[in-house]
Design a protein around this motif. Sequence first.
Motif, PDB file in Angstrom:
ATOM      1  N   LEU C 214      35.496  46.109  37.704  1.00 20.68           N
ATOM      2  CA  LEU C 214      35.555  44.787  37.058  1.00 20.68           C
ATOM      3  C   LEU C 214      36.998  44.289  36.955  1.00 20.68           C
ATOM      4  N   ILE C 215      37.144  42.989  36.839  1.00 22.56           N
ATOM      5  CA  ILE C 215      38.461  42.384  36.602  1.00 22.56           C
ATOM      6  C   ILE C 215      38.911  42.743  35.187  1.00 22.56           C
ATOM      7  N   GLY C 293      41.412  34.149  45.833  1.00 20.59           N
ATOM      8  CA  GLY C 293      41.077  34.062  47.254  1.00 20.59           C
ATOM      9  C   GLY C 293      39.751  34.728  47.589  1.00 20.59           C
ATOM     10  N   LYS C 294      38.934  34.914  46.573  1.00 21.28           N
ATOM     11  CA  LYS C 294      37.636  35.559  46.783  1.00 21.28           C
ATOM     12  C   LYS C 294      36.539  34.681  46.196  1.00 21.28           C
ATOM     13  N   ARG C 295      35.411  35.278  45.915  1.00 22.92           N
ATOM     14  CA  ARG C 295      34.301  34.524  45.331  1.00 22.92           C
ATOM     15  C   ARG C 295      33.492  35.449  44.446  1.00 22.92           C
ATOM     16  N   LEU C 296      32.573  34.881  43.667  1.00 22.08           N
ATOM     17  CA  LEU C 296      31.648  35.711  42.903  1.00 22.08           C
ATOM     18  C   LEU C 296      30.544  36.202  43.838  1.00 22.08           C
ATOM     19  N   PRO C 297      30.010  37.392  43.581  1.00 22.46           N
ATOM     20  CA  PRO C 297      28.881  37.865  44.387  1.00 22.46           C
ATOM     21  C   PRO C 297      27.603  37.098  44.019  1.00 22.46           C
ATOM     22  N   ARG C 407      33.137  40.600  38.607  1.00 20.68           N
ATOM     23  CA  ARG C 407      33.477  41.480  39.716  1.00 20.68           C
ATOM     24  C   ARG C 407      33.576  40.558  40.930  1.00 20.68           C
ATOM     25  N   LEU C 408      34.535  40.792  41.805  1.00 24.70           N
ATOM     26  CA  LEU C 408      34.765  39.893  42.940  1.00 24.70           C
ATOM     27  C   LEU C 408      33.983  40.321  44.183  1.00 24.70           C
ATOM     28  N   ALA C 409      33.748  39.322  45.040  1.00 29.51           N
ATOM     29  CA  ALA C 409      33.115  39.583  46.337  1.00 29.51           C
ATOM     30  C   ALA C 409      33.900  38.821  47.402  1.00 29.51           C
ATOM     31  N   GLU C 410      33.617  39.167  48.647  1.00 25.20           N
ATOM     32  CA  GLU C 410      34.155  38.345  49.748  1.00 25.20           C
ATOM     33  C   GLU C 410      33.291  38.542  50.967  1.00 25.20           C
TER      34      GLU C 410
END
Lengths: 410, 410, 410, 410
Positions: C214-215, C293-297, C407-410
């Motif tokens: 997690l962030i 520079g990412k996105r949410l899952p 939590r980040l996704a890409e």
Amino acid sequence: MQQPLSERYKITRQRTLALANPLSEADMQIQAADFASPGKWHLAHTTWFFEEFILKPLGMKSRFAEPYRFLFNSYYETVGERQPQNKRGFISRPSLNEILNYRNEVDAKLLNAFERGMDDDLLDLVELGIHHEQQHQELFLTDIVFNLFQNPLHPAYLDIANSDPLEKEEGATFMKGFDGGLVSIGHDSPDFCFDNERPSHRYFLEPFKLSNRLITNAEWLEFIEDGGYRNPILWLSDGWKIARNEGWRMPLYWLVDEGYFAYGLYGVQPLDGSAPVSNISFFEADAFARWAGKRLPTEFEWEFSARQNEATDAVEDTDRLIQPLRLASNRNLKQLHGHVWQWTASPYVAYPGFKVNPGSVGEYNGKFMNGQYVLRGSSFATPPFHDRVSYRNFFYPHQRWQFAGLRLAE
Amino acid sequence: MQQPLSERYKITRQRTLALANPLSEADMQIQAADFASPGKWHLAHTTWFFEEFILKPLGMKSRFAEPYRFLFNSYYETVGERQPQNKRGFISRPSLNEILNYRNEVDAKLLNAFERGMDDDLLDLVELGIHHEQQHQELFLTDIVFNLFQNPLHPAYLDIANSDPLEKEEGATFMKGFDGGLVSIGHDSPDFCFDNERPSHRYFLEPFKLSNRLITNAEWLEFIEDGGYRNPILWLSDGWKIARNEGWRMPLYWLVDEGYFAYGLYGVQPLDGSAPVSNISFFEADAFARWAGKRLPTEFEWEFSARQNEATDAVEDTDRLIQPLRLASNRNLKQLHGHVWQWTASPYVAYPGFKVNPGSVGEYNGKFMNGQYVLRGSSFATPPFHDRVSYRNFFYPHQRWQFAGLRLAE
Amino acid sequence: MQQPLSERYKITRQRTLALANPLSEADMQIQAADFASPGKWHLAHTTWFFEEFILKPLGMKSRFAEPYRFLFNSYYETVGERQPQNKRGFISRPSLNEILNYRNEVDAKLLNAFERGMDDDLLDLVELGIHHEQQHQELFLTDIVFNLFQNPLHPAYLDIANSDPLEKEEGATFMKGFDGGLVSIGHDSPDFCFDNERPSHRYFLEPFKLSNRLITNAEWLEFIEDGGYRNPILWLSDGWKIARNEGWRMPLYWLVDEGYFAYGLYGVQPLDGSAPVSNISFFEADAFARWAGKRLPTEFEWEFSARQNEATDAVEDTDRLIQPLRLASNRNLKQLHGHVWQWTASPYVAYPGFKVNPGSVGEYNGKFMNGQYVLRGSSFATPPFHDRVSYRNFFYPHQRWQFAGLRLAE
Amino acid sequence: MQQPLSERYKITRQRTLALANPLSEADMQIQAADFASPGKWHLAHTTWFFEEFILKPLGMKSRFAEPYRFLFNSYYETVGERQPQNKRGFISRPSLNEILNYRNEVDAKLLNAFERGMDDDLLDLVELGIHHEQQHQELFLTDIVFNLFQNPLHPAYLDIANSDPLEKEEGATFMKGFDGGLVSIGHDSPDFCFDNERPSHRYFLEPFKLSNRLITNAEWLEFIEDGGYRNPILWLSDGWKIARNEGWRMPLYWLVDEGYFAYGLYGVQPLDGSAPVSNISFFEADAFARWAGKRLPTEFEWEFSARQNEATDAVEDTDRLIQPLRLASNRNLKQLHGHVWQWTASPYVAYPGFKVNPGSVGEYNGKFMNGQYVLRGSSFATPPFHDRVSYRNFFYPHQRWQFAGLRLAE
């Protein structure tokens, strides 16, 4: 003959606790509208007043002084920032017990200060603090009735079984004439009064008549049944707007269910047609008067005629909470005090030559002199020895949670 | 010597069109707030007044009568339902041309009625309609200034190049004393006045002083620079709330950009320090007076002193729109009329014995007697022959879009 | 191996009382916003659920059934009218004691019903009632933290001295890749789940990567210091509007005073940079992801990867309230459960073939499928045995009072 | 075969003026709600788009560039501050004439730029500007209908006498089955599309059925008469709240007066039972579908089936404003385009791999991907050559002023 100040301090402080006695901490936690402060807040705020204005100048402040200065300041800008009025109900801590401890500590310190002696300015502030606490005793009741009323179970503050039977209104109803002329208005003795009752000054009154008693629930029912709440011609424009927006159809605490009922200190009771109508706004009172072909009296007419009345027929000053709605026995103007506050046609403004008190207590009355109307007399919820013939109560014309009714003039 | 009524009718109707002349239909379509009606609406509503109250009783109604009865009724409950006040700006049709046709038809019918003759009650209503249209001439200007001000380009109603240079204020500033006593207040001649100026009655005044001129922009700047907008102690409680919520920091139309500017009929102009401050609320006027150690005059003080002034120094009644802000030449009280309206300390209530006019025009003034303050005098936007020493203008204490300033008392 | 239903009923009911234990009745009376119900209400409403859906069909309703049906119904239109959500805090009576009596009576009757035996439909509703009460256990905590936070004294729910020290996060941070493909989403076993987790269905996923943890608060601080709250380009349009209107500058419970602090169950504590950021809205999470520079899952990515994770590294299911924020020991995806809920990019809508449950409990989930986003995982406040890999929590994108992070996704 | 870009530019620009032709400047001044921009604003804003994104990079900006940059920017944060959306109606100046001059000057400069030649990036932005202006052509109509509807006279945009008679719907109504599977969604050709239609990607669809035509006014009337607007069980919770607060009882533009009528481009006309229902919100569409025992299709179902349909039965693309509501002649799915937009069950979110366009036009679509639903197809107000099978329109679920109806799925 009044008792000594320290004695009156003790009596006043104890009476506040007595009013809180029938309630739980949860009852005293709730705040159902911005204007209806929680019971706990009243207990603390009245204490804060003595701490801030008496104990602090004496260097005797309590252990609680610092956080409570913020929490329990009502509106004194000169004292500093404070808890927003509409969030007083969110202060669950301090607990009721802590607030009672706060009251005890401040009382002990204040009685100690009495023993040591205080200068006149401070004694005047103690006097003000006592009258301030009396005002909050009344607000405590108006607020708790409003707050409990939001509960669909409509719980009662007191058990009706413990109330006295009412004396019944008797005798003729009539409009009593007064000559007017250049009369004296305002407080004119060395005794205590609030700053807004001063200075005593001359006011010219044309001849007028005043109803000898208050408008009753039965009379109000006639107004309703004659379409009073549906006819815009009877209403002030601002009043009509709010009456429609909020769907007013009867006094605030009336309920309909195979007959009319009214909510109050004793919960929901069948409507008593002979009792004075209560919990109406200025706008409703004004519309009623127009419907009746009459008008509301000015505060000057009220005070002038009440002074004449006093000379001939004094009202006994008992604790009206124990005996609500007892009728005055006089054959003159009746129900001047002790039943319900009486809306007048007079906007609440300064008397000519008005001066605010020095210091922070200068914020007490003057800064509220806009947009409100004067109410005269007192209600069954007003503490004994609190009201005066020159007393000026004031509320906004749309407010309905006060024990307020009306008397007609022409 | 006044001209005949029919002549005054024509002059008044033409003056309204002259005021509309510098504007496009689009300018007159916009309504940037509930209270700031579109220009087109003013043109139509003033015409509707004559149709509804003169032509209809005469059985002479225009082709437009039916839909316009709904569209252009302002607030007459006895006339019926109407377009909501906040949606007047959405009526793009009828077009301006159709409204002008409406004006022409009603004018033709009314002049025809003059020729045929009308009874006194109707002639009184024509007189009222003329004064009503004059009030809307002034509102037309206050509203169009407000509406155009919302445009970030701040377009001008008139070209400054066509304006006369201002006469400059000269001579000493002083507080002039008055004895007061039991004085006569209200309109006391058979000439026209609004119902709220009646009846003439007695009022007791303590001795007072009044400033010989209006507060200027330069003096208001001192108030600003001394923190007047940041100090709650100067303000009424309701005023402080709204001043903070809306971020008031200067009069409504002032702009700051390397110096102060003010917006008005001539667009954005550098602030003239010697001109009377304008477009302030009652709350600001009241705070200024407290800051200056003085107070606002009551409407009774204003009228009494203005009557005395008139006896010694009359004001020439020209069309002030052509010569705005010209200073009166008297050495007595100056700037009583024709500069900016003057806030008083008096809530707008009925005079003792006040009676509303019979019929629908009874809704004209009486139902607004709540929550507003009286302004006295007149402004540069007031039509000639419209104001009187007994004239009672009234607005809510937070309203700022009127050309209103103040004069001090003590 | 799960315990028998009646046993789990008892455990769940007792755990609710344990959560209420550190609080006074006044603490449990307050409701500082529409969405933050009073503690007393949670105690009563969860009981009402069993009364309404189990005892009533069995003809075993309690003494309290009638008035409480109105007072403690949350949003079941098929059950009838109810106390408005924003006025739950005004119900000081029934008292806490009466509500505890209500709980006891319902418990006794329900355990009696267990003994007598219930048919499968009712047993399913008891199961639902247990999970319903677990949801309210979590809401009890989120709401009490929100309600106590309004108090400027910032009182604590629990004493920090009684908390365990945190395990520290260790090991590398990385984006873990997943292949996707046509995967299975939704609950696919006969065990209990909410209707919104069904039916299990196929969903096509492109390859994606997911952050292994997690962030943290420290990372969020970088976002703040890089102007994240001042740059509209990072925000969804609706998010930017609300962020500006409400003056968002940091997570809901952060405080600044010579350093950063965060409010929570243990009151105000210095900000722990290594702990997951909490109490942020979807709008903030989304802006952070864009900044990074990412996105949410999506919720599908989350569920698919979490299922893979479970196969290799199980999370121990303890009562996280006792040990908040303990880190999972796996070297795979960490912090999937038991820390903070994780905002996903997925609007909360029905799965293909979704059917609501029959009867009033059909109102449980389906009617809320609009305008909200799915959160996955669980928080330290989630009761043991409550969450699942297919669990779909949901809140509006502006809501911040949940223990929610990202939590980040890409 | 499409015409050259410069030709399409000219045609598009002229069509906008043709739409404005039946209206006065006053009609195009009014803005009856935040979302319903004035006609004048649409004329100016579409021009501003070409100035800002084409002429400025070319160093060819118009005389009007500076003040209009502020006045006519819609929502581009990267371009700078702008006139608030809810105050677009207050801009009476520039006049309509000045705006037409602005259009002429920008057109002349742009055609000059075409002659000189532009690089591909700018040509792409011109293409975007053309599609942008087409979107505003449709909004021009939806907004003017909404704005004129506020007028109690209900004026018409066009004269019904000039409209073509409608072709009547014929043939059976049925649910057409589709197999689904792993299908391709999104724009997949090199032709123009908006960024939100990309990238083309795979989506797994379960088998489904789709109604071969739109729901009609007659069917909607059945829903009303069966109590559809009074039964909370049919509604999403958020929808029920707004339906009650705003008193929804029928589609936005329906009127009842001895029979049903509907307002539209041709003013008030008797309700045509065979025409598609229009001007309903998502919430109403969703409630209708539930009442009918069906559901709304997802945008994926819609696009997949529409692609299959196209292969067998093309729709002729004429200017539907001239021939509104003409029915497609196919025996497949009917009324996919050119009648009313069709609400889908799909929240408006990014496709997997979605990338916003570079530069300020990146604000075009992406930042609105929250809280809205996708509508598919097109309406009679959609310009020719504007819509596509992959086109994603989007509005909030409570919005009703679009020409939007529904098609059922199961």
